[in-house]
Write a protein that holds these residues in place. Structure first.
Motif, PDB file in Angstrom:
ATOM      1  N   PHE A   1      -2.440 -14.704 -56.441  1.00 13.76           N
ATOM      2  CA  PHE A   1      -2.550 -16.167 -56.540  1.00 13.76           C
ATOM      3  C   PHE A   1      -3.028 -16.610 -57.968  1.00 13.76           C
ATOM      4  N   THR A   2      -4.244 -16.048 -58.215  1.00 16.45           N
ATOM      5  CA  THR A   2      -4.967 -16.260 -59.310  1.00 16.45           C
ATOM      6  C   THR A   2      -4.215 -15.926 -60.665  1.00 16.45           C
ATOM      7  N   THR A   3      -3.646 -14.533 -60.687  1.00 13.85           N
ATOM      8  CA  THR A   3      -2.767 -14.159 -61.867  1.00 13.85           C
ATOM      9  C   THR A   3      -1.534 -15.062 -62.079  1.00 13.85           C
ATOM     10  N   LEU A   4      -0.845 -15.538 -61.165  1.00 13.04           N
ATOM     11  CA  LEU A   4       0.130 -16.405 -61.152  1.00 13.04           C
ATOM     12  C   LEU A   4      -0.188 -17.948 -61.813  1.00 13.04           C
ATOM     13  N   LEU A   5      -1.462 -18.398 -61.406  1.00 14.05           N
ATOM     14  CA  LEU A   5      -2.022 -19.436 -61.905  1.00 14.05           C
ATOM     15  C   LEU A   5      -2.316 -19.438 -63.536  1.00 14.05           C
TER      16      LEU A   5
ATOM     17  N   LEU B   1      -3.152 -37.523 -75.474  1.00 15.79           N
ATOM     18  CA  LEU B   1      -2.859 -36.913 -74.439  1.00 15.79           C
ATOM     19  C   LEU B   1      -2.361 -35.571 -74.447  1.00 15.79           C
ATOM     20  N   GLN B   2      -1.560 -35.315 -75.797  1.00 16.71           N
ATOM     21  CA  GLN B   2      -1.113 -33.753 -76.002  1.00 16.71           C
ATOM     22  C   GLN B   2      -2.378 -32.996 -75.951  1.00 16.71           C
ATOM     23  N   HIS B   3      -3.369 -33.419 -76.842  1.00 14.64           N
ATOM     24  CA  HIS B   3      -4.627 -32.822 -77.119  1.00 14.64           C
ATOM     25  C   HIS B   3      -5.343 -32.316 -75.898  1.00 14.64           C
ATOM     26  N   LEU B   4      -5.644 -33.262 -75.095  1.00 12.60           N
ATOM     27  CA  LEU B   4      -6.142 -33.168 -73.853  1.00 12.60           C
ATOM     28  C   LEU B   4      -5.520 -32.389 -72.745  1.00 12.60           C
TER      29      LEU B   4
ATOM     30  N   SER C   1      -1.138 -20.244 -69.128  1.00  7.63           N
ATOM     31  CA  SER C   1      -0.879 -19.723 -70.422  1.00  7.63           C
ATOM     32  C   SER C   1       0.355 -20.436 -70.851  1.00  7.63           C
ATOM     33  N   VAL C   2       1.396 -20.566 -70.026  1.00  6.52           N
ATOM     34  CA  VAL C   2       2.825 -20.856 -70.567  1.00  6.52           C
ATOM     35  C   VAL C   2       2.500 -22.292 -70.783  1.00  6.52           C
ATOM     36  N   MET C   3       1.956 -23.218 -70.319  1.00  2.00           N
ATOM     37  CA  MET C   3       1.833 -24.655 -70.378  1.00  2.00           C
ATOM     38  C   MET C   3       1.032 -24.727 -71.577  1.00  2.00           C
ATOM     39  N   THR C   4      -0.093 -23.883 -72.060  1.00  2.00           N
ATOM     40  CA  THR C   4      -0.869 -24.120 -73.084  1.00  2.00           C
ATOM     41  C   THR C   4      -0.157 -23.835 -74.321  1.00  2.00           C
ATOM     42  N   LEU C   5       0.809 -22.960 -74.334  1.00  2.00           N
ATOM     43  CA  LEU C   5       1.905 -22.859 -75.428  1.00  2.00           C
ATOM     44  C   LEU C   5       2.849 -23.998 -75.347  1.00  2.00           C
TER      45      LEU C   5
ATOM     46  N   TYR D   1      -5.413 -27.153 -70.200  1.00  2.00           N
ATOM     47  CA  TYR D   1      -4.759 -25.756 -69.993  1.00  2.00           C
ATOM     48  C   TYR D   1      -5.459 -24.714 -70.578  1.00  2.00           C
ATOM     49  N   ALA D   2      -5.693 -24.640 -71.781  1.00  2.00           N
ATOM     50  CA  ALA D   2      -6.306 -23.411 -72.772  1.00  2.00           C
ATOM     51  C   ALA D   2      -7.742 -23.089 -71.796  1.00  2.00           C
ATOM     52  N   LEU D   3      -8.548 -24.183 -71.546  1.00  2.38           N
ATOM     53  CA  LEU D   3      -9.710 -23.829 -70.849  1.00  2.38           C
ATOM     54  C   LEU D   3      -9.378 -23.218 -69.329  1.00  2.38           C
ATOM     55  N   SER D   4      -8.497 -23.624 -68.407  1.00  4.88           N
ATOM     56  CA  SER D   4      -8.164 -23.179 -67.465  1.00  4.88           C
ATOM     57  C   SER D   4      -7.699 -21.708 -67.555  1.00  4.88           C
ATOM     58  N   ALA D   5      -6.975 -21.399 -68.625  1.00  4.12           N
ATOM     59  CA  ALA D   5      -6.462 -20.148 -68.837  1.00  4.12           C
ATOM     60  C   ALA D   5      -7.581 -18.986 -69.117  1.00  4.12           C
ATOM     61  N   ILE D   6      -8.826 -19.466 -69.819  1.00  5.72           N
ATOM     62  CA  ILE D   6      -9.943 -18.719 -70.161  1.00  5.72           C
ATOM     63  C   ILE D   6     -10.662 -18.525 -69.038  1.00  5.72           C
ATOM     64  N   VAL D   7     -11.071 -19.559 -68.173  1.00  8.48           N
ATOM     65  CA  VAL D   7     -11.527 -19.448 -66.601  1.00  8.48           C
ATOM     66  C   VAL D   7     -10.798 -18.605 -66.012  1.00  8.48           C
ATOM     67  N   LEU D   8      -9.541 -18.685 -65.559  1.00  4.73           N
ATOM     68  CA  LEU D   8      -8.641 -17.868 -64.794  1.00  4.73           C
ATOM     69  C   LEU D   8      -8.843 -16.449 -65.198  1.00  4.73           C
TER      70      LEU D   8
END
Length: 236
Positions: free
Chosen positions: A70-74, A7-10, A79-83, A15-22
């Motif tokens: 809104f997108t910058t906050l996301l 679950l941690q890896h997923l 990024s914070v959740m990935t870390l 989150y990392a993929l979301s950060a790249i898209v955003l």
């Protein structure tokens, strides 16, 4: 792999993929693009149709600036959740303690002064593999020559004796090679002794057993052997 680790890896990957898209969306907006254009066209089709530059008029500015904020906050949140997930503490515990009655191949990295005890404890093993420090190879070979006789054993020299990470890497390479060379139709279980090894070599073996098909064994003062598995969980 434990459920908590999976679950941690997923979560980290999502989150990392979301950060790249955003990051791509924010970059596009800073280049005067319009984020969520399809959604905005549904609510304000005329304004979107007239939109060509965010500073043409106040409406154009808002339909460009509000999605950007809104997108910058996301992006910041992702990024914070990935870390956060990358740095989640891992918990290691020894599990599945069970008596060991038969050990065809024993791998050990005993201290020189414990070598006689190691050989005595595993006298019934079919084969012994010794991972010894390169700097002390002559002392080990002299002791082995006087005690082993015709016993079946092999020696692998460890170049590093202080750096835990390098010791783990050397051990892991040897274990992978040994397991790869086994016959596919008759795999031999690999057991690593941590009773007579140094603290650094025992620790390296613990980490090797996480990813390799290897069990840890320990001998009691009475001579009973027990095998262990190392389990890794991620703290919730």
């Amino acid at each position: 792999m434990e459920r908590s680790v999976l679950l941690q890896h997923l979560k980290t990957s999502c989150y990392a993929l979301s950060a790249i898209v955003l990051t791509g969306w924010v970059t596009d907006a800073l280049n005067e693009g319009l984020i969520f254009k399809m959604v905005l066209r549904f609510f304000r089709p005329d304004d979107v149709e007239r939109y060509s530059h965010p500073f043409n008029d106040l409406v154009s500015f808002f339909i460009w600036f509000i999605p950007l904020i809104f997108t910058t906050l996301l992006l910041l949140f992702a990024s914070v959740m990935t870390l956060h997930h990358v740095k989640k503490p891992h918990l290691y515990r020894i599990a599945k303690r069970k008596p060991l009655l038969y050990c065809p191949q024993v791998v050990g990295s005993p201290l020189l002064e414990h070598l006689p005890l190691f050989l005595q404890t595993y006298r019934a093993a079919e084969k012994l593999s010794l991972l010894i420090p390169e700097a002390l190879q002559q002392e080990y070979k002299n002791t082995l020559a006087s005690m082993m006789g015709s016993r079946n054993y092999d020696i692998y020299l460890l170049k590093e004796n202080d750096d835990l990470q390098k010791i783990t890497l050397e051990m892991e390479q040897w274990i992978k090679k040994t397991l790869k060379n086994q016959q596919p139709d008759n795999p031999t279980p690999l057991f690593f002794d941590i009773t007579y090894a140094s603290a650094a070599h025992s620790s390296a073996a613990l980490f090797c057993s996480l990813d390799q098909d290897m069990e840890l064994i320990q001998a009691t003062p009475e001579g009973t052997l027990y095998s262990y598995d190392l389990v890794c969980k991620v703290q919730e």
